[in-house]
Design a protein around this motif. Structure first.
Motif, PDB file in Angstrom:
ATOM      1  N   GLN A  30       5.992  -7.022  -9.667  1.00 31.47           N
ATOM      2  CA  GLN A  30       5.379  -8.308  -9.336  1.00 31.47           C
ATOM      3  C   GLN A  30       5.990  -8.859  -8.040  1.00 31.47           C
ATOM      4  O   GLN A  30       5.272  -9.392  -7.191  1.00 31.47           O
ATOM      5  CB  GLN A  30       5.594  -9.304 -10.473  1.00 31.47           C
ATOM      6  N   ASN A  35       4.471  -6.987  -5.230  1.00 34.45           N
ATOM      7  CA  ASN A  35       3.106  -7.480  -4.992  1.00 34.45           C
ATOM      8  C   ASN A  35       3.145  -8.829  -4.279  1.00 34.45           C
ATOM      9  O   ASN A  35       2.371  -9.069  -3.337  1.00 34.45           O
ATOM     10  CB  ASN A  35       2.346  -7.606  -6.310  1.00 34.45           C
ATOM     11  N   GLU A  39       3.995  -8.269  -0.699  1.00 33.85           N
ATOM     12  CA  GLU A  39       2.826  -7.784   0.047  1.00 33.85           C
ATOM     13  C   GLU A  39       1.863  -8.931   0.326  1.00 33.85           C
ATOM     14  O   GLU A  39       1.337  -9.058   1.437  1.00 33.85           O
ATOM     15  CB  GLU A  39       2.125  -6.678  -0.734  1.00 33.85           C
ATOM     16  N   GLN A  40       1.627  -9.775  -0.694  1.00 36.61           N
ATOM     17  CA  GLN A  40       0.726 -10.909  -0.503  1.00 36.61           C
ATOM     18  C   GLN A  40       1.287 -11.882   0.531  1.00 36.61           C
ATOM     19  O   GLN A  40       0.546 -12.421   1.359  1.00 36.61           O
ATOM     20  CB  GLN A  40       0.498 -11.627  -1.832  1.00 36.61           C
TER      21      GLN A  40
END
Length: 189
Positions: A78, A81, A84-85
């Motif tokens: 998470q 992620n 990356e976001q």
């Protein structure tokens, strides 16, 4: 069961460490076998561990550790992620900032062009106003010259008439000149 056996061996290895000065691991085991209190305590501990293993305590502990490891893995995924976001959001924000900079530069360039056009228009308007004022001034000067010329003519005519009257008043014999002077005076007035 293999886990239980390895755990039991670890426990056996840890128990005689207090008596390691008497001959190491083997000496500790020999002491545990000779001393009845230590031997009973050792057997109780082994029995407790076997009962705990049979009831699934080790599976629960290991399952809890596995669950915790899985939860940590999920949190790491998470976090990756989210990273990356965040990177995508940062890139988008940078693109928007660049677009905003370009748009601001375009607005500034347009404003400069508009200001130049307004300045040129103001110069043209000023030139037109100046030429109109010059034309008005020239017209006023022309009228003033015309009025001044007509006043000079009148003054000259009045002076001539007055001079002619004086002359005629002195010489009464010339009635024709007096009549002509009166006519001139009527014509000029």
């Amino acid at each position: 069961m293999k886990k239980t056996a390895s755990f039991l061996i670890a426990a056996l290895a840890a128990a005689p460490l207090a008596h390691a000065s008497e001959g190491g691991f083997v000496g500790g085991l020999a002491y545990a076998a000779k001393d009845p209190v230590t031997f009973v305590a050792f057997l109780c501990m082994v029995t407790f561990l076997l009962i705990a293993a049979r009831m699934g305590a080790f599976k629960a502990v290991l399952g809890g550790l596995d669950n915790r490891a899985a939860a940590i893995r999920a949190e790491l995924e998470q976090a990756a992620n989210l990273r990356e976001q965040a990177a995508e959001a940062l890139a988008l924000a940078e693109r928007r900032a660049q677009d905003a900079d370009k748009e601001a530069e375009a607005i500034i360039e347009q404003a400069k062009r508009d200001a130049k056009e307004m300045l040129e228009e103001a110069r043209r308007d000023l030139a037109e106003k100046i030429s109109r004022r010059e034309a008005q001034a020239a017209a006023r000067i022309s009228r003033a010259e015309t009025e001044a010329a007509s006043e000079v003519r009148r003054a000259a005519a009045d002076a001539a008439t007055a001079a002619a009257r004086r002359i005629l008043a002195e010489e009464k014999s010339v009635d024709q000149f007096e009549a002509a002077a009166r006519e001139i005076e009527r014509a000029l007035s």
